[in-house]
Design a protein around this motif. Structure first.
Motif, PDB file in Angstrom:
ATOM      1  N   ASP A 372      25.630  56.711 -36.984  1.00  0.00           N
ATOM      2  CA  ASP A 372      25.965  56.654 -38.408  1.00  0.00           C
ATOM      3  C   ASP A 372      27.234  57.463 -38.644  1.00  0.00           C
ATOM      4  N   LEU A 379      23.196  52.706 -38.775  1.00  0.00           N
ATOM      5  CA  LEU A 379      23.940  52.876 -37.529  1.00  0.00           C
ATOM      6  C   LEU A 379      25.126  51.922 -37.462  1.00  0.00           C
ATOM      7  N   ASP A 380      26.333  52.494 -37.374  1.00  0.00           N
ATOM      8  CA  ASP A 380      27.541  51.715 -37.128  1.00  0.00           C
ATOM      9  C   ASP A 380      27.732  51.577 -35.624  1.00  0.00           C
ATOM     10  N   ALA A 402      19.364  51.342 -44.561  1.00  0.00           N
ATOM     11  CA  ALA A 402      19.379  52.705 -44.049  1.00  0.00           C
ATOM     12  C   ALA A 402      18.082  52.991 -43.299  1.00  0.00           C
TER      13      ALA A 402
END
Length: 562
Positions: A372, A379-380, A402
């Motif tokens: 994140d 989570l990117d 989220a």
């Protein structure tokens, strides 16, 4: 822990953001505007993420340099600093200032001073590089004084407390002239102050392993120590090593064979609490190799649970719960057309590739990390680019739900009743969450809570040991004490879980201050030397009242054995 309410509020904003993205891509390319411009075009082999400057967000380090099979020109190792919203500034020159031929990079707190230090694995017969953090994200090269003076051809190095002494040691792969040759993998042991000694000869099997690509720590058999999985592009050259609990390793035979493997990643794919794993490109015909753990560290081939599983040039993977349903999904970094591959888990470890969720871009991804970076609780994904294509590292922003799922405390180490009043009493815990990295998940604090004789609960932090293992120490307690303890684990969003309570007693021969099994003149000397106020832990304070006094002396003399 003081920031958890704020993080919960941020998570709620992330859920609203997810609703806004409904019907569209969940992961979209956010490189433009978030990574420094103009884009860097360097040969990036690997990356890692962590809070380098202690400001509460996750920064990035990229390991650069070296052509595929020849040294090429040394390149700058990049440090990208996050502003807290997922917008990054290149501060490599000021904070690190290092050029090299680096294949791998990892973070760990080598002196246990609360900040993250760096190890770089270099290829082409160069010394690994160790950098110490000053606490604010500025690094000093200590390789010449704190690492063994040897050159290696290494693809990966990992920090882990292999001998359960509370500090982080190093496991590192190696060839001879390059990583495509055969070499002895090495173990560097920490003295507690961040100075390392090569103890390979007494801790690791003596064997040459060819074409080293990866290594990763994990407790594969539930005994709280760190075992090691390595990856290799050589046929049946990957290895699985078991730790005997003291940091001495033996090779495990009977693991399904592999070839052309670029990386291994651990993750509990079926929710049973143990570490399964995926070998990217490791199966027949350059397919993925999915291995299921039976709980004892014995693995069987479960590759048929990945659908489809085509022959493609893949390089890395990470487990992540992208849909917030409590199980681990999977993302695989591809080299070439078709983009990264995202697989959905049905909860039982059966993975099906999904489309329309992750933006498809044709590039040459060699490594991938999920974290994140924007602070919205989701989570990117960041990919490292090299070998071909535009060489532009990318960040994909997650507009989905989220994280609302708390970490799982799989098991907490049992402390047996003890006659040792000196302590400390080391407690380890295995914890998993909805993502994987080489350092498990990005936590928001792991705490060991304890109470003495039913009194007020106290807390000490638990530090990451490597893999899914965390370690904390309860101070020594007086003879006759009862200690109750439990673990509290939080992720970065603030989702928190509490483990079951356990207890142990401290007791032996009353008056045996030095714990040698008798009460004698040495115990009397120790009591007299500590005479007066003596806060715990204080073994000579036999009645536990905080003072070594006449009552303790009478107790000791009454127990005298000579």
């Amino acid at each position: 822990m003081a920031h958890l309410p704020l993080r919960r509020a941020v998570a709620a904003l992330g859920i609203l953001s997810a609703a806004a993205h409904a019907g569209g891509l969940q992961f979209t390319d956010g490189t433009s505007g978030r990574f420094p411009s103009p884009f860097l075009t360097e040969f990036t082999n690997q990356l890692t993420a962590g809070d380098l400057d202690a400001d509460g967000d996750l920064d990035i380090i990229f390991a650069n340099g070296g052509n595929f099979s020849s040294p090429g020109t040394p390149q700058t190792q990049r440090v990208f600093i996050n502003d807290g919203t997922g917008v990054f500034t290149d501060e490599s020159a000021d904070r690190l200032g290092f050029t090299g031929l680096c294949r791998g990079v990892e973070l760990g707190d080598i002196e246990r001073d609360g900040d993250l230090d760096i190890i770089f694995a270099q290829d082409f017969n160069r010394q690994p590089k160790l950098f110490v953090n000053d606490g604010t994200g500025f690094f000093t090269d200590v390789s010449g004084t704190q690492l063994p003076p040897m050159t290696l051809s290494s693809s990966r190095a990992q920090f882990g407390d292999i001998d359960n002494d509370g500090d982080l040691d190093i496991y590192i792969t190696s060839g001879t002239s390059s990583r495509f040759t055969c070499g002895q993998y090495r173990i560097y042991v920490n003295d507690g102050a961040g100075f390392f000694t090569d103890e390979t000869d007494t801790r690791h099997p003596a064997e040459l392993v060819c074409n080293n690509m990866d290594c990763i720590f994990g407790d594969i058999d539930g005994d709280f120590d760190l075992d090691v999985r390595t990856g290799s592009t050589g046929s049946n050259q990957s290895r699985l090593y078991r730790n005997d609990g003291t940091g001495v390793y033996t090779r495990i035979d009977g693991v399904p064979g592999d070839s052309t493997c670029y990386s291994y990643d651990f993750g509990d794919m079926d929710g049973d609490g143990d570490l399964d794993m995926i070998g990217v490109n490791a199966g027949p015909g350059s397919r993925e190799l999915l291995l299921e753990n039976d709980g004892t560290g014995a693995y069987t081939d479960a590759s048929d649970q990945l659908s489809p599983n085509p022959s493609q040039d893949d390089n890395d993977s990470k487990f992540l719960d992208y849909d917030n349903d409590g199980d681990l999904d999977l993302i695989i970094a591809r080299l070439g057309s078709g983009g990264e591959k995202l697989y959905n888990n049905d909860g039982a470890g059966n993975f099906t590739q999904t489309s329309g969720v992750f933006q498809v871009l044709t590039d040459s991804s060699l490594d991938i990390v999920a974290a994140d970076f924007t602070g919205n609780g989701a989570l990117d994904v960041v990919t490292a680019q090299g070998e071909s294509g535009s060489f532009v590292n990318r960040i994909y922003i997650n507009g989905g739900p989220a994280d609302t799922v708390a970490p799982r405390i799989i098991d907490t180490e049992t402390q047996a009743d003890t006659t040792d009043a000196t302590g400390p009493y080391a407690i380890r815990v295995a914890i998993l969450d909805g993502m994987s990295s080489d350092r498990n998940f990005f936590d928001g604090g792991i705490e060991l809570h304890y109470a003495i004789d039913g009194g007020k609960t106290q807390m000490v932090p638990m530090l990451h040991s490597g893999g899914q293992i965390y370690r904390g120490e309860i101070p020594g307690q007086p003879d006759g004490t009862s200690v109750e303890y439990f673990v509290v684990a939080a992720d970065r969003v603030g989702n928190t879980t509490t483990g079951p309570a356990q207890s142990f007693n401290v007791g032996g021969l009353l008056g045996d201050v030095d714990g040698d099994g008798d009460v004698d003149f040495l115990d009397l000397l120790a009591l007299l030397a500590a005479w007066g106020p003596c806060p715990p832990p204080c073994p000579p304070d036999l009645d536990g009242n905080g003072t070594v006094d006449f009552l303790d002396l009478i107790t000791l003399l009454a127990a005298w054995t000579g």
